[in-house]
Motif scaffolding. Structure first.
Motif, mmCIF file in Angstrom:
data_model
loop_
_atom_site.group_PDB
_atom_site.id
_atom_site.type_symbol
_atom_site.label_atom_id
_atom_site.label_comp_id
_atom_site.label_asym_id
_atom_site.label_seq_id
_atom_site.Cartn_x
_atom_site.Cartn_y
_atom_site.Cartn_z
ATOM 1 N N ARG B 381 0.822 -1.203 0.000
ATOM 2 C CA ARG B 381 0.000 0.000 0.000
ATOM 3 C C ARG B 381 0.856 1.254 0.000
ATOM 4 O O ARG B 381 0.639 2.184 -0.781
ATOM 5 N N ALA B 382 1.847 1.250 0.865
ATOM 6 C CA ALA B 382 2.690 2.441 0.978
ATOM 7 C C ALA B 382 3.396 2.743 -0.337
ATOM 8 O O ALA B 382 3.384 3.878 -0.830
ATOM 9 N N VAL B 383 3.977 1.707 -0.907
ATOM 10 C CA VAL B 383 4.697 1.928 -2.154
ATOM 11 C C VAL B 383 3.744 2.442 -3.231
ATOM 12 O O VAL B 383 4.054 3.390 -3.954
ATOM 13 N N ALA B 384 2.587 1.828 -3.307
ATOM 14 C CA ALA B 384 1.620 2.258 -4.317
ATOM 15 C C ALA B 384 1.298 3.751 -4.139
ATOM 16 O O ALA B 384 1.229 4.506 -5.112
ATOM 17 N N ARG B 385 1.126 4.163 -2.917
ATOM 18 C CA ARG B 385 0.805 5.567 -2.694
ATOM 19 C C ARG B 385 1.916 6.489 -3.156
ATOM 20 O O ARG B 385 1.684 7.483 -3.821
ATOM 21 N N TYR B 386 3.141 6.116 -2.795
ATOM 22 C CA TYR B 386 4.241 6.995 -3.164
ATOM 23 C C TYR B 386 4.421 7.056 -4.662
ATOM 24 O O TYR B 386 4.666 8.122 -5.225
ATOM 25 N N VAL B 387 4.292 5.920 -5.287
ATOM 26 C CA VAL B 387 4.433 5.933 -6.742
ATOM 27 C C VAL B 387 3.369 6.845 -7.332
ATOM 28 O O VAL B 387 3.647 7.633 -8.236
ATOM 29 N N GLY B 388 2.173 6.747 -6.800
ATOM 30 C CA GLY B 388 1.117 7.626 -7.263
ATOM 31 C C GLY B 388 1.533 9.083 -7.144
ATOM 32 O O GLY B 388 1.398 9.855 -8.095
ATOM 33 N N GLN B 389 2.064 9.429 -6.009
ATOM 34 C CA GLN B 389 2.494 10.815 -5.812
ATOM 35 C C GLN B 389 3.553 11.225 -6.824
ATOM 36 O O GLN B 389 3.466 12.268 -7.449
ATOM 37 N N ILE B 390 4.552 10.354 -6.936
ATOM 38 C CA ILE B 390 5.626 10.661 -7.876
ATOM 39 C C ILE B 390 5.055 10.907 -9.269
ATOM 40 O O ILE B 390 5.408 11.863 -9.961
#
Lengths: 394, 394
Positions: B381-390
């Motif tokens: 979940r965390a990684v998915a969120r950050y990638v989204g932000q990026i």
DNA sequence: TCTGGCACTCGGATGACCCGAGTGCCAAAT
DNA sequence: ATTTGGCACTCGGGTCATCCGAGTGCCAGA
């Protein structure tokens, strides 16, 4: 599957890995212009010359014994004993004699005994000798060649070519296959394109004569006018078109000075991105297939496979691996001969391929040291040739 | 081998564990299984319709026992017995009581005994219950979050973003990670470029708002004039720019008719290549990392790992795998719930990611059923969120 | 409903044992 | 000098019996 009887008592001193002339160590320097059908298993020049002294001359029979051991071991995956050897290959001598020969071979480090009362297993050095002097590259059968051709012919794209090649190679050898994209460094510029994505964001697209396409995003210090862009594009293509990539920097070095001072930083930025793309680290691309074949590695499984998988994950390692391939001729690196420690229990068979006589990239397979060298080498060579042809056609 | 209480070949249940919304113990009665917009096609999967009767109501303690079993087993990789359970988790009851509970759990098929005198192991169904009702997604610690951010922030490129993401995910979860490139179908057109490579050979370049770049070579029936090309390029961009890819065909359908009859076949060819690129099979791209983690799978190693490696080699399988991910919310598929047989002994945790609230692609990890679900889900979940932000930033 | 007690099961570890493939060596034969 | 048959020896791996203990199921009592 056992190969042909191979009644092949070759006179001492004659190298056999190919039609090579003088001795086990073939002439290293070779006119690059004729990579005809004469590729060979280039002896990796690893073996330190000095130790040559302690290698006593092995007579024909001892070599036959070694060859038989390698063949049997590769087939059965089990240490091979003297009796079985005599039975399966009709050497015309008794087991006792073979045992004596084995003792010699072991003393010289070509084979090795896992346990006192077990049969023999070839060592890296043994495989090396086998590859260099006892084996011939096994040519592909006609149907196999047809299959290769058929499989590769459908490709529409460089990506497609590479993808098909790597899968084919993996399937053919039942091992892990690696194919490098045609290196930029050895290709010429077919086209350079510049696209304005945003006022100060440009996409740089490089297209090579081998069909490879690379793109980079460039963030320029300031906005770039459409005319500047068109101008730069035109000049870049005029100067670099058809040239080899490594020559490009020198050819376009002075371009910035011909632009308005305001635009110069932008132009410089674009160019430096272009140059960066040519650096080895960035420009090389690799495709991999057949990792599932690792499961056929052996019994002591997990331990062997782990470092290999790790190696395969590292592009850098793979690149270096292929980089060590001789420029012409096939390279075989056996076990410890591999620089990278994780691959110390594997062998790598690799060769360059290219559209013409120049090799533009490398391909190869990675498998257990206990592999069918003649077959693997045959497959690798054949695939490399066909890829070369395909590349030349397009 | 007549264990397998699973009398229940229910359609492989997909279930998404949504945030922490449901506590460790939740209301058993969950609303309909209609995939409503609200994530939560979820726990409906728990109820095999007919056999619902035989699921007796599990009281809190039994659930605690199950949770404890899962946790211990995941930690130790060994069947867990009643005594050890009582010691390590301070359930305030005696081993005997726990044994009774275990018997119930086993009857209901949540746990299973490898041998008569061994401890218990969770079944797929047990993990399912654990994931749905007993576990909370474990949030990343602050340093972990910082590391993620730091690691991803350096990316310069979409390729780079994806590559970093997949490696990060593999490292974080110590499992195999899969990341899908932002799907064309859910992206908008930033730019379409046409390059003349040769008189009747055109390169078509698609650039999306997510930074993805795809190129195709088009062999046109006849030579294409420079003005035609410029014209087509301009019109394509005018009509399609900013639009979603799936809408493009309808928007440009009539373009050929506005060209000279002689050019029409060429234009049509270019357009049809463009359309082809949008077909799912062609447009999806995936990156993989962490295969070396497969070696930590278990003891019965080679057998389990082989089909997994095979699955990982097949883009199609991976695509389908990710395709099954719910559009919003995290999807966990446990063991046999996976369609693909080779992954029957693995679990897949996947989630969509995107720059805004829309998900543009999926990512996930593949690991043994015996995995740390809360931790894995947290990482994913965390990684998915950050990638989204990026992605949103660029 | 929980708990303590108890008999029972069985997997896995340990050790004794044997078998046989395979060896090394030696003396005789070529 | 090389090959060969013979022979004693080694030792890995399979089989079998034994033992230990973790873990269970069940039951009677709290």
């Amino acid at each position: 599957m056992f190969d042909e009887p191979e009644s092949d008592p070759r006179p001492p001193g004659r190298a056999s890995a190919s039609e090579g002339s003088s001795g086990p160590k073939a002439a290293p320097a070779r006119a690059a212009s004729r990579p005809t059908a004469t590729q060979r298993a280039a002896a990796a020049a690893l073996s330190p010359e000095p130790s040559r002294l302690d290698i006593r001359q092995l007579d024909d029979r001892k070599l036959s014994v070694l060859r038989a051991i390698v063949q049997d071991y590769v087939g059965t995956e089990e240490p091979v004993g003297s009796k079985a050897l005599v039975e399966r290959h009709n050497l015309g001598v008794s087991p006792a004699t073979v045992r004596n020969d084995m003792a010699t071979l072991e003393e010289d480090g070509y084979i090795h005994q896992p346990h006192t009362s077990a049969g023999r297993i070839p060592t890296d050095k043994g495989y090396r000798l086998f590859v260099d002097r006892l084996a011939e590259v096994k040519p592909m059968s006609a149907p196999e060649r047809r299959a290769i051709r058929h499989f590769l012919d459908g490709a529409v794209d460089l990506d497609d070519v590479v993808a098909r090649t790597v899968r084919l190679l993996a399937q053919l050898t039942r091992q892990v296959a690696v194919v490098q994209y045609p290196s930029l460094t050895r290709s010429t510029v077919r086209h350079v394109e510049l696209l304005a994505l945003a006022p100060s964001k440009i996409m740089l697209v490089l297209i090579t004569n081998t069909g490879r396409v690379e793109q980079r995003i460039v963030d320029t210090p300031g906005p770039v006018g459409e005319t500047t862009l068109a101008d730069l594009r035109a000049r870049l293509n005029a100067r670099a078109g058809g040239r080899f990539f490594p020559d490009v920097p020198a050819l376009v070095e002075d371009l910035p000075s011909s632009f308005e001072p305001a635009e110069r930083p932008n132009v410089t930025t674009v160019l430096s991105t272009l140059f960066e793309s040519l650096v080895e680290q960035n420009e090389e691309r690799i495709m991999l297939a057949g990792t599932a074949n690792l499961t056929r590695f052996g019994h002591d499984f997990p331990l062997t496979i782990q470092p290999v998988l790790e190696a395969l994950e590292e592009q850098v390692v793979l690149l270096r691996l292929l980089g060590e391939t001789a420029d012409s001729g096939m390279t075989v690196r056996i076990g410890r001969e591999n620089e990278y420690e994780g691959l110390n229990s594997t062998s790598v068979v690799s060769v360059g391929y290219g559209s013409g006589d120049e090799s533009v990239a490398k391909l190869g397979v990675i498998g257990p040291t206990r592999m069918d060298y003649p077959g693997t080498m045959g497959a690798v060579r054949a695939v490399a040739r066909y890829v070369g042809q395909i590349l030349a056609e397009s």
